[in-house]
Design a protein around this motif. Structure first.
Motif, PDB file in Angstrom:
ATOM      1  N   ARG A 202       0.843  -1.189   0.000  1.00 35.61           N
ATOM      2  CA  ARG A 202       0.000   0.000   0.000  1.00 35.61           C
ATOM      3  C   ARG A 202       0.879   1.238   0.000  1.00 35.61           C
ATOM      4  N   PRO A 203       0.390   2.349  -0.537  1.00 35.70           N
ATOM      5  CA  PRO A 203       1.201   3.565  -0.577  1.00 35.70           C
ATOM      6  C   PRO A 203       1.252   4.258   0.784  1.00 35.70           C
ATOM      7  N   THR A 204       2.239   5.110   0.972  1.00 38.07           N
ATOM      8  CA  THR A 204       2.334   5.936   2.164  1.00 38.07           C
ATOM      9  C   THR A 204       1.094   6.810   2.286  1.00 38.07           C
ATOM     10  N   ARG A 385      -1.387   0.060  -8.573  1.00 41.34           N
ATOM     11  CA  ARG A 385      -2.255  -0.558  -7.563  1.00 41.34           C
ATOM     12  C   ARG A 385      -3.694  -0.089  -7.790  1.00 41.34           C
ATOM     13  N   SER A 418      -2.879   3.683  -7.585  1.00 39.99           N
ATOM     14  CA  SER A 418      -1.509   4.187  -7.499  1.00 39.99           C
ATOM     15  C   SER A 418      -0.810   4.008  -8.834  1.00 39.99           C
ATOM     16  N   GLY A 420       3.192   4.380 -10.131  1.00 43.60           N
ATOM     17  CA  GLY A 420       4.520   4.629  -9.586  1.00 43.60           C
ATOM     18  C   GLY A 420       5.643   4.119 -10.452  1.00 43.60           C
ATOM     19  N   ASP A 443       5.622   8.005  -6.455  1.00 38.35           N
ATOM     20  CA  ASP A 443       4.390   7.256  -6.198  1.00 38.35           C
ATOM     21  C   ASP A 443       3.237   8.250  -6.085  1.00 38.35           C
ATOM     22  N   THR A 445      -0.885   8.686  -5.847  1.00 42.36           N
ATOM     23  CA  THR A 445      -2.067   7.919  -5.488  1.00 42.36           C
ATOM     24  C   THR A 445      -3.263   8.834  -5.256  1.00 42.36           C
ATOM     25  N   ASN A 484       4.330  10.932  -3.267  1.00 38.91           N
ATOM     26  CA  ASN A 484       5.579  10.626  -2.571  1.00 38.91           C
ATOM     27  C   ASN A 484       6.723  10.608  -3.587  1.00 38.91           C
TER      28      ASN A 484
END
Length: 780
Positions: A202-204, A385, A418, A420, A443, A445, A484
């Motif tokens: 999962r992304p930040t 994602r 997402s 990236g 990244d 999202t 990010n």
């Protein structure tokens, strides 16, 4: 339309890189070597079992301090291109001693015979420096759960394998949902980073703690656990630790496996894998279908389907394209916790009758790997994602204590996509075996979150929530773009044969572009804003090789965690949470003794947290978020493996730790000096495995899991006593068929995986009572 455009762009970029690799880039690499100063040679040979002389398929073959590596085929044979400067080649294989072989340009094809060992004296790891290297050169606490270990465990749920790692405790909260404690109390916070082939699941900024139910357990063959902060190379959330799960490499020959299993608590599951290589194309697919009906707890049914596919295409000997697709779908009831009366009375009827979670998670990764020369390698990765989580969550149910027939809750939809890229280059140098790894990650999202208010009917006699009604009232509705951008670098050098120094540095810029669609007076009424968190995370480490399987290491590292979007804005009118950061110092050692029959590893650490984000239990049973001021986490982690004879293996691992508030005031109460709640002081796991020499293919395993007592709240006035669990696992393999049975919680111990306390009483998440599973698999 957006998703289609990205996939089209990914396809175009892949074609461009394939074209360049075939027509220009590789030619330039060879031209540099073809100038007469660095002529390439072929290293060939075969890898055998030293005792049986059977060929070993899939053995790792790599040249130290270079980018070069390969694996042996189904006949144990390997071919690898290198320069004349190569002096040695290292061979490793699960269950065998690592062996280094000297090599010259005039050497005959190598015949390498690896000696079997149930004790892995020098495991090979990847996650420490994003490349394959001996564990002895990694100045961090890192452990590997191998393919062989997972194969024997036959784990129904992931925590059964994760808890084999010293200092790691994963608790089951039902139906593949879990939470973890690594150098932290048992927590639902994002202090642990979960990766799949090096890419965060999962992304930040997106709720992270339960990301592992989006993992395909049948589509991984091993995983590594880094304990302690690793933000210098992986970024946010890698504080208590990072777990990196690896999809299997395609096999050289046609292989396949199917299995079915079930237990006496209504669990049923079927797994399948298949793999082959045709020409330059290697293919792998694996997955499983699981379901539970009429389990030991009411309202605990679930269904899950997971599939992972991978394709490796060797464009030429130095250029490879690797693509993976993982899709996971979970539809589960949410049972919630029990009060003291129900828990100790072993009343497993559920207060919940309608709460649920539905998850659809798909991830795609494509990596173009280019080896320019023995000392240069570039990896270019695109990833995508697509995640949707629909919930009527039990943890959002709030009692109305003035009217016992009423309660409130919510239905919510949390979705994101997402897009990236990660570009990474590794350069090796001749001087002092130095190397430099540098990379950039982007990244992006876009995410949405919608939560609608529901009113709930409650039976005051039984405490059961019997039904609910939806309303027009919207609690939360926002869009947020998460962005990010990170740059990282890690330098390694060996000033002497035995000494190695490692220094790493990473810069992260994490931005939230928050767009609230509700008025300021709403439940989530924070105004629109753009906010960002910037952080530089350093690391410095040292290893010293004492030789003959012995070594020392020490490091200093930092970790950081920005508030997640939900923590920062949900139910908030004025965002107040601050980012957390941690300073960690640790030292460790490993020793192989008794001619390789005994292996010891230990580490000691102290990690100080500043503005650590914790969950605060509210009187109505819900929770809120707060910065805890200053915290301290210190402890020792240890692992022992002993194999006195080939047929017997004993292992013991554990951690003794103390987690305390150093400066924390909540609602006027000063908890400074108190221990943190949910923090057992001792966690241990021990097992013994017997493989009868008179019955080849059979195994018997006895396991003990211990969790010490811990406080239920920060006042330190109430405790949960902890527990001891015993498991028995039996298996028998004959030819292509394997049979197994696992009896978990053999003594039928009453235990809680999590426990807490609020003003209105205690809450327990019960663990599984005794259950017996049986399974059969067929492989080729």
């Amino acid at each position: 339309m957006q998703k289609r455009s990205f996939c089209h762009l990914l396809f175009q970029i892949t074609l461009i890189f394939v074209f360049l690799s075939n027509n220009r880039l590789v030619d330039l690499g060879y031209a540099a070597e073809g100038g007469g100063t660095n002529t390439t040679i072929l290293i060939t040979g075969k890898v055998y079992d030293a005792e049986t002389n059977a060929p070993l398929a899939g053995a790792n073959v790599f040249v130290p301090n270079t980018t070069l590596g390969t694996t042996s085929n189904s006949e144990g044979e390997f071919v690898m291109e290198a320069s004349l400067e190569v002096a040695s080649v290292v061979f490793s294989y699960i269950g065998y001693h690592v062996q280094a072989v000297e090599f010259t340009a005039n050497s005959e094809p190598l015949e390498v015979k690896l000696k079997p060992s149930s004790v892995d004296l020098q495991p090979v790891v990847i996650s420490a420096g994003r490349m394959i290297q001996p564990r002895t050169e990694a100045p961090i606490a890192i452990a590997t759960v191998t393919e062989a270990m997972m194969s024997e465990l036959k784990a129904t749920r992931l925590y059964e394998a994760v808890n084999k790692v010293a200092g790691v405790y994963m608790v089951d909260i039902g139906n593949e949902q879990n939470t973890v404690a690594v150098r932290q109390p048992i927590t639902y916070k994002a202090f642990f980073l979960y990766l799949e082939d090096g890419i965060p699941i999962r992304p930040t900024g997106v709720f992270n703690h339960n990301a592992l139910y989006e993992l395909n357990m049948s589509g991984i063959n091993r995983f590594e656990v880094i304990k302690g902060p690793s933000s210098s190379i992986y970024g946010s959330n890698a504080i208590g630790g990072a777990m990196n799960f690896f999809t299997p490499d395609p096999t050289q020959r046609k292989t396949g496996k199917i299995s079915v299993r079930g237990n006496d608590n209504g669990y049923r599951r079927s797994d399948f894998t298949g793999s082959t290589t045709v020409g330059n194309l290697g293919l792998y697919v694996g997955g499983y279908v699981a379901r539970q009906r009429d389990g030991w707890r009411q309202h605990s049914d679930f269904d899950k389907v997971s599939i992972t596919a991978r394709a490796d295409y060797a464009i030429n000997s130095r250029t490879k394209l690797i693509s993976t697709l993982s899709t996971n779908h979970l539809d589960t009831d949410m049972t919630g916790s029990l009060d003291s009366t129900a828990f100790f009375g072993q009343d497993y009827s559920s207060q919940q009758t309608f709460t649920y979670r539905k998850v659809h998670a798909t991830r795609v990764r494509t990596t173009l790997s280019q080896i320019w020369s023995d000392r240069q390698q570039t990896d270019f990765t695109l990833f995508f994602r697509d995640n949707t989580t629909l919930q009527n969550p039990s943890y959002r149910v709030k009692r109305n204590f003035s009217n016992p027939t009423e309660a409130t809750g919510e239905e919510n939809d949390n979705s994101f996509q997402s897009y990236g890229v990660n570009l990474q280059h590794r350069q090796h140098f001749s001087l002092k075996s130095a190397s430099l790894l540098s990379g950039v990650t982007v990244d992006y999202t876009p995410a949405t979150y919608v939560a609608n208010f529901i009113s709930i009917d409650r039976d005051p006699t039984s405490g059961t929530y019997t039904g609910f009604a939806s309303h027009d009232s919207v609690l939360t509705r926002y869009d947020v773009d998460l962005f990010n951008v990170a740059a990282y670098s890690q330098f390694e050098i060996k000033p002497s044969e035995r000494l190695k120094l490692v220094a790493g540095l990473r810069f992260d810029h994490i931005g939230y572009d928050y767009d609230n669609h509700l008025p300021l007076e709403a439940f989530s009424g924070a105004p629109d804003e753009k906010t960002s968190f910037d952080r530089v995370s350093p690391k410095i480490g040292i290893t010293y090789d004492l030789k003959v399987g012995k070594g020392l290491y020490a490091n200093f590292s930092q970790g950081f965690q920005p508030p997640e979007v939900g923590e920062l804005y949900r139910g908030v009118k004025v965002p107040t949470l601050k980012p957390a950061h941690f300073n960690n110092i640790e030292a460790g050692a490993w020793f192989a003794l008794l001619q390789g029959k005994l292996y010891l590893e230990a580490s000691v650490y102290q990690m100080d947290g500043i503005d650590e984000i914790i969950g605060v239990r509210l009187d109505d049973g819900s929770s809120a978020n707060a910065n805890a001021g200053e915290t301290r986490h210190r402890g020792i982690e240890y692992a022992i493996t002993y194999s006195p004879v080939k047929s017997i293996e004993f292992s013991f691992n554990g951690t003794n730790a103390k987690h305390e508030f150093r400066d924390y005031i909540e609602s006027g109460a000063d908890y400074s000096g108190n221990e943190m709640n949910g923090a057992p002081s001792w966690i241990a796991n021990a097992d013994i495995t017997f493989r009868p020499p008179f019955l080849r293919g059979a195994r018997i395993n006895f396991e003990w899991q211990h969790v010490d007592s811990f406080f239920l709240d920060p006042t330190n006035t109430q405790t949960y006593s902890g527990y001891d669990i015993f498991n028995i696992r039996l298996g028998y393999r004959f030819g292509a068929v394997e049979l197994w049975t696992n009896m978990l919680n053999t003594t039928d111990e009453l235990f809680a995986t999590t426990a807490s306390k609020s003003r209105w009483g205690k809450s327990y998440t019960p663990g599984d009572p005794r259950n017996v599973s049986v399974g059969i698999s067929l492989s080729r």
